[in-house]
Design a protein around this motif. Structure first.
Motif, PDB file in Angstrom:
ATOM      1  N   PHE A  40      10.484  17.487 -47.022  1.00  0.00           N
ATOM      2  CA  PHE A  40      10.777  16.108 -47.410  1.00  0.00           C
ATOM      3  C   PHE A  40       9.585  15.495 -48.138  1.00  0.00           C
ATOM      4  N   ALA A  41       8.369  15.742 -47.626  1.00  0.00           N
ATOM      5  CA  ALA A  41       7.172  15.227 -48.284  1.00  0.00           C
ATOM      6  C   ALA A  41       7.059  15.786 -49.698  1.00  0.00           C
ATOM      7  N   ALA A  42       7.307  17.075 -49.852  1.00  0.00           N
ATOM      8  CA  ALA A  42       7.220  17.695 -51.171  1.00  0.00           C
ATOM      9  C   ALA A  42       8.241  17.091 -52.124  1.00  0.00           C
ATOM     10  N   ARG A  43       9.440  16.860 -51.627  1.00  0.00           N
ATOM     11  CA  ARG A  43      10.489  16.290 -52.483  1.00  0.00           C
ATOM     12  C   ARG A  43      10.112  14.876 -52.960  1.00  0.00           C
ATOM     13  N   MET A  44       9.437  14.126 -52.119  1.00  0.00           N
ATOM     14  CA  MET A  44       9.078  12.752 -52.462  1.00  0.00           C
ATOM     15  C   MET A  44       7.693  12.643 -53.091  1.00  0.00           C
ATOM     16  N   GLY A  45       7.052  13.772 -53.329  1.00  0.00           N
ATOM     17  CA  GLY A  45       5.770  13.751 -54.019  1.00  0.00           C
ATOM     18  C   GLY A  45       4.596  13.337 -53.160  1.00  0.00           C
ATOM     19  N   ARG A  46       4.663  13.625 -51.876  1.00  0.00           N
ATOM     20  CA  ARG A  46       3.588  13.272 -50.945  1.00  0.00           C
ATOM     21  C   ARG A  46       2.969  14.518 -50.330  1.00  0.00           C
ATOM     22  N   LYS A  47       1.742  14.363 -49.805  1.00  0.00           N
ATOM     23  CA  LYS A  47       1.049  15.479 -49.156  1.00  0.00           C
ATOM     24  C   LYS A  47       1.529  15.703 -47.722  1.00  0.00           C
ATOM     25  N   TYR A  48       1.804  14.599 -47.008  1.00  0.00           N
ATOM     26  CA  TYR A  48       2.084  14.717 -45.583  1.00  0.00           C
ATOM     27  C   TYR A  48       3.362  13.971 -45.207  1.00  0.00           C
ATOM     28  N   GLY A  49       4.135  14.592 -44.316  1.00  0.00           N
ATOM     29  CA  GLY A  49       5.280  13.945 -43.699  1.00  0.00           C
ATOM     30  C   GLY A  49       5.124  13.946 -42.198  1.00  0.00           C
ATOM     31  N   ILE A  50       5.442  12.828 -41.573  1.00  0.00           N
ATOM     32  CA  ILE A  50       5.373  12.707 -40.118  1.00  0.00           C
ATOM     33  C   ILE A  50       6.736  12.237 -39.643  1.00  0.00           C
ATOM     34  N   ALA A  51       7.513  13.131 -39.047  1.00  0.00           N
ATOM     35  CA  ALA A  51       8.874  12.827 -38.620  1.00  0.00           C
ATOM     36  C   ALA A  51       8.853  12.021 -37.332  1.00  0.00           C
ATOM     37  N   VAL A  52       9.702  10.997 -37.273  1.00  0.00           N
ATOM     38  CA  VAL A  52       9.782  10.137 -36.093  1.00  0.00           C
ATOM     39  C   VAL A  52      11.248   9.907 -35.723  1.00  0.00           C
ATOM     40  N   LEU A 108       5.429   8.958 -44.793  1.00  0.00           N
ATOM     41  CA  LEU A 108       4.812   9.803 -45.806  1.00  0.00           C
ATOM     42  C   LEU A 108       3.497   9.175 -46.251  1.00  0.00           C
ATOM     43  N   THR A 109       2.489  10.019 -46.485  1.00  0.00           N
ATOM     44  CA  THR A 109       1.198   9.535 -46.964  1.00  0.00           C
ATOM     45  C   THR A 109       0.464  10.677 -47.657  1.00  0.00           C
ATOM     46  N   ASP A 110      -0.494  10.307 -48.466  1.00  0.00           N
ATOM     47  CA  ASP A 110      -1.380  11.292 -49.093  1.00  0.00           C
ATOM     48  C   ASP A 110      -2.747  11.314 -48.432  1.00  0.00           C
ATOM     49  N   ASP A 111      -2.958  10.447 -47.452  1.00  0.00           N
ATOM     50  CA  ASP A 111      -4.264  10.262 -46.828  1.00  0.00           C
ATOM     51  C   ASP A 111      -4.364  11.091 -45.545  1.00  0.00           C
ATOM     52  N   ASP A 112      -5.350  11.983 -45.493  1.00  0.00           N
ATOM     53  CA  ASP A 112      -5.509  12.863 -44.327  1.00  0.00           C
ATOM     54  C   ASP A 112      -5.661  12.068 -43.034  1.00  0.00           C
ATOM     55  N   ARG A 113      -6.518  11.051 -43.069  1.00  0.00           N
ATOM     56  CA  ARG A 113      -6.789  10.269 -41.861  1.00  0.00           C
ATOM     57  C   ARG A 113      -5.544   9.515 -41.392  1.00  0.00           C
ATOM     58  N   LEU A 114      -4.826   8.914 -42.330  1.00  0.00           N
ATOM     59  CA  LEU A 114      -3.616   8.181 -41.956  1.00  0.00           C
ATOM     60  C   LEU A 114      -2.558   9.121 -41.387  1.00  0.00           C
ATOM     61  N   ALA A 115      -2.458  10.323 -41.948  1.00  0.00           N
ATOM     62  CA  ALA A 115      -1.494  11.291 -41.432  1.00  0.00           C
ATOM     63  C   ALA A 115      -1.824  11.673 -39.984  1.00  0.00           C
ATOM     64  N   GLN A 116      -3.104  11.922 -39.723  1.00  0.00           N
ATOM     65  CA  GLN A 116      -3.515  12.254 -38.359  1.00  0.00           C
ATOM     66  C   GLN A 116      -3.245  11.096 -37.411  1.00  0.00           C
ATOM     67  N   ARG A 117      -3.509   9.905 -37.900  1.00  0.00           N
ATOM     68  CA  ARG A 117      -3.299   8.715 -37.060  1.00  0.00           C
ATOM     69  C   ARG A 117      -1.818   8.516 -36.740  1.00  0.00           C
ATOM     70  N   CYS A 118      -0.967   8.708 -37.719  1.00  0.00           N
ATOM     71  CA  CYS A 118       0.471   8.564 -37.489  1.00  0.00           C
ATOM     72  C   CYS A 118       0.987   9.618 -36.508  1.00  0.00           C
ATOM     73  N   ARG A 119       0.475  10.841 -36.621  1.00  0.00           N
ATOM     74  CA  ARG A 119       0.890  11.886 -35.681  1.00  0.00           C
ATOM     75  C   ARG A 119       0.479  11.539 -34.253  1.00  0.00           C
ATOM     76  N   SER A 120      -0.713  10.963 -34.115  1.00  0.00           N
ATOM     77  CA  SER A 120      -1.176  10.563 -32.789  1.00  0.00           C
ATOM     78  C   SER A 120      -0.344   9.419 -32.228  1.00  0.00           C
ATOM     79  N   LEU A 121      -0.078   8.426 -33.058  1.00  0.00           N
ATOM     80  CA  LEU A 121       0.680   7.258 -32.611  1.00  0.00           C
ATOM     81  C   LEU A 121       2.099   7.620 -32.191  1.00  0.00           C
TER      82      LEU A 121
END
Length: 374
Positions: free
Chosen positions: A45-57, A197-210
């Motif tokens: 999904f991230a690849a389709r939308m042009g993003r580096k990271y996807g975090i499913a919720v 979805l985000t391109d930011d490594d830190r934000l992706a890690q933070r979303c996974r934690s949250l």
């Protein structure tokens, strides 16, 4: 009319690989959020939308909660958003202790009026929450220019925009974080579900934690911060992978439904139909909305009642955030007026436009709508 089958406002298509992938989950025993379809869905999904990271919720509403928390928006901060949107958007801001500040919508696209944003920016403004509404995206270029000018974060709610683009760039690829919903009425569905979805490594890690109760890698049950359990299951993700395989087909189908309705309803007096396109996008018709013009002597609520008698499912337009009792009781939006949103909330509705809608049903809906208006 008694012999006519009811036409629901939405019915998804689940005749691809959904059953195959769900059976795989059951046969392997991987039904929880630890299963392999979750990562596969996130990556694809991230690849389709042009993003580096996807975090499913677990849904699109909690995706907004996580986005606000991940960006560390604090009590007293202000976030500008459209008043014409679903309550999840303003609720995520209010729950964080921040203050939602609303702008009215454009009368033609029904999206937030970007020209009104700058006047709402103050020293307390920390972010802009963009919400693409019903089928056309917000005009992003001037909005992003404002965000750059004032150093504001952008949260892009693309819940209704699966497969849509803005000047050729995928919706869901703008801003610091974008969010999606996979409710059954969306272009692709997981039953319930959402994605950040985000391109930011830190934000992706933070979303996974949250999304995972802020468990720590080394000391799982020792918590430095409060998070949520908003995990997506492997079963849901399996549906998502199967649905994503058909997104291009679904976009074509939705556009066909929208174009067919427009052909059938273009000569009906008293109806404002969706714009087929703007200078930056063709309508994707997540839903097919109509607004009753002033000459129609009743409102959308009455029109929906009449259509229900003809077995046609409908939904009302969003009710503006500044008129929501829950927010007014919190002391928000005193003296705020957004006349365009107020009008279309009362005179707008959407008609059946689900993926499984047949040509015969489209014709019957159009016939019924003409019947109640003429």
């Amino acid at each position: 009319m008694t012999n006519i089958e009811p036409i629901p406002v939405n019915q998804p298509l689940l005749d691809g690989n959904e059953k195959k992938y769900l059976l795989e989950c059951i046969e392997t025993g991987w039904i929880s959020s630890e299963g392999p379809f979750v990562k596969k869905f996130e990556e694809q999904f991230a690849a389709r939308m042009g993003r580096k990271y996807g975090i499913a919720v677990s849904n699109g509403s909690v995706a907004l909660d996580a986005a606000v928390a991940a960006l560390e928006i604090q009590p007293g901060d202000e976030v500008i958003l459209p008043t014409f949107t679903i309550i999840s958007c303003a609720a995520a801001i209010a729950r964080s202790g921040a203050v939602p500040v609303v702008v009215d919508c454009d009368p033609d696209t029904w999206n937030m009026d970007v020209s009104q944003i700058e006047d709402k920016i103050t020293a307390k403004t920390k972010a802009l929450m963009v919400v693409h509404i019903y089928g056309l995206p917000v005009d992003m270029e001037p909005l992003l220019a404002l965000a750059d000018k004032y150093g504001l974060q952008v949260i892009e709610d693309a819940a209704e925009m699966h497969g849509q683009t803005y000047k050729g760039q995928p919706c869901g690829s703008f801003g610091a974080i974008s969010t999606f919903s996979f409710y059954p009425n969306k272009h692709i569905t997981t039953g319930e579900g959402g994605m950040l979805l985000t391109d930011d490594d830190r934000l992706a890690q933070r979303c996974r934690s949250l999304r995972n109760l802020c468990f720590q890698p080394q000391k799982r049950f020792v918590h430095e911060e409060l998070g949520w359990n908003m995990r997506m299951t492997n079963l849901q993700a399996a549906l998502g992978v199967a649905q994503l395989e058909r997104l291009d087909e679904f976009v074509v189908r939705k556009r066909y439904i929208g174009q067919r309705y427009t052909e059938l309803l273009s000569d009906v007096p008293g109806l404002q139909l969706p714009l087929p396109q703007t200078g930056y996008a063709d309508n994707i018709y997540w839903v097919y909305g109509v607004v009753l013009k002033n000459e129609v002597p009743f409102d959308a609520e009455e029109a929906m009642r009449r259509l229900a008698q003809l077995k046609i499912g409908t939904r009302p337009f969003f009710w503006p955030m500044h008129e929501q009792p829950v927010f007014r009781n919190m002391g928000l939006f005193d003296g705020v007026s957004c006349p365009v949103s107020e009008k279309i909330a009362r005179r707008g509705m959407y008609i059946p436009s689900g993926m499984a809608l047949t040509d015969e049903q489209i014709s019957q809906v159009a016939k019924s709508l003409k019947e109640i208006l003429t």
